[in-house]
Design an enzyme around this catalytic site. Sequence first.
Site, PDB file in Angstrom:
ATOM      1  NE  ARG A 167       7.442   2.131  -3.572  1.00  0.00           N
ATOM      2  CZ  ARG A 167       7.940   1.264  -4.448  1.00  0.00           C
ATOM      3  NH1 ARG A 167       7.936   1.550  -5.734  1.00  0.00           N
ATOM      4  NH2 ARG A 167       8.437   0.120  -4.052  1.00  0.00           N
ATOM      5  CB  ALA A 210       5.726 -19.213 -12.431  1.00  0.00           C
ATOM      6  CE1 TYR A 247       4.879  -9.277 -11.335  1.00  0.00           C
ATOM      7  CE2 TYR A 247       3.996  -9.616 -13.543  1.00  0.00           C
ATOM      8  CZ  TYR A 247       3.979  -8.948 -12.334  1.00  0.00           C
ATOM      9  OH  TYR A 247       3.065  -7.934 -12.138  1.00  0.00           O
ATOM     10  CB  SER A 251       0.145  -9.795 -13.762  1.00  0.00           C
ATOM     11  OG  SER A 251       0.663  -9.330 -15.000  1.00  0.00           O
ATOM     12  CB  ILE A 280      -1.059  -0.134 -14.091  1.00  0.00           C
ATOM     13  CG1 ILE A 280      -2.073  -1.268 -14.387  1.00  0.00           C
ATOM     14  CG2 ILE A 280      -1.705   0.983 -13.275  1.00  0.00           C
ATOM     15  CD1 ILE A 280      -3.247  -0.922 -15.251  1.00  0.00           C
ATOM     16  CB  ALA A 336      -0.932   0.000   1.218  1.00  0.00           C
TER      17      ALA A 336
END
Length: 249
Positions: free
Chosen positions: A16, A157, A155, A142, A188, A14
């Site tokens: 950033r 996996a 990432y 993601s 993003i 939380a």
Amino acid sequence: MLTFNNRTALVTGAGRGIGKAIAETLAKHGVTVICVSKSADSCGATAAAIVAAGGKAKALAVDVADGAAIAQAAEALLKEFPAIDILVNNAGITRDGLLFRMSEADWSDVLATNLTSCFHWTKLIGRPMTRARWGRIVNIASVSGIMGNAGQANYSAAKAGMIGLTKTLAREFAGRSVTVNAVAPGFIKTDMTTEFVNNPEASAKILEVVPLKRFGEAADIANMTAYLCSEEASYITGQVFTVDGGMAM
Ligand code: NAP
């Protein structure tokens, strides 16, 4: 306006980017937010901004890659708060590289931070939620976990693992009115993507595969997450919502 009935939420990462936007959005709806990040400064700044805006927040520095640290934090929090009704597993890191060049440390760090952390937090915070027979868990995955992405074996996996975890826990917790969903962001604009977003060549290449032809904002993810945490989303569980400008259609 969504309905929250003065709930309490714990949001990891939380300090950033997306996690900060999620914490601030929930706080605007009257939710008390426990802001977790690795550095005390970063979660402290988010909690201070929420309080300055009239909301309720607490900051807690926890390294989510450390299961023992999570256990210690959860034990103290469950004594301090009568209920933690909402859990958003958002903390994440990247350590990109093609498989043949990826070190075991880069593999393990990403798995520990992005995936194993969800196992620990959900086990500890989820148990009282199931006893209370109300809860919301949102895992920030993601599109890499859905489509794969060259250079992100670790990432992808971890994020695919979060999706499997989401669907299984949705089934395990459904009888207790605890919903478990995942949000899968595309590209993003946050610190995580600065090097791509600020590089005209790299960003043009990325935007070729984004039908909406722009990068997303942290608020785009926060709005979807807040909805999934609200009373209004009580009949939604085990789902993965891509918020990616149409990339993973
Ligand atoms: P970010 O701007 O880099 O922020 C990451 C946050 O996670 C920071 O607050 C950081 O803490 C925290 N964190 C990292 N490692 C931690 C650890 N070991 N213990 C505790 N906290 C830790 O990232 P972001 O872009 O907002 O990403 C948030 C989530 O969305 C991640 O799970 C990411 O994989 C996912 N996501 C992002 C994108 C994107 O395009 N940005 C796309 C898909 C998915 P500190 O502030 O203390 O460093």
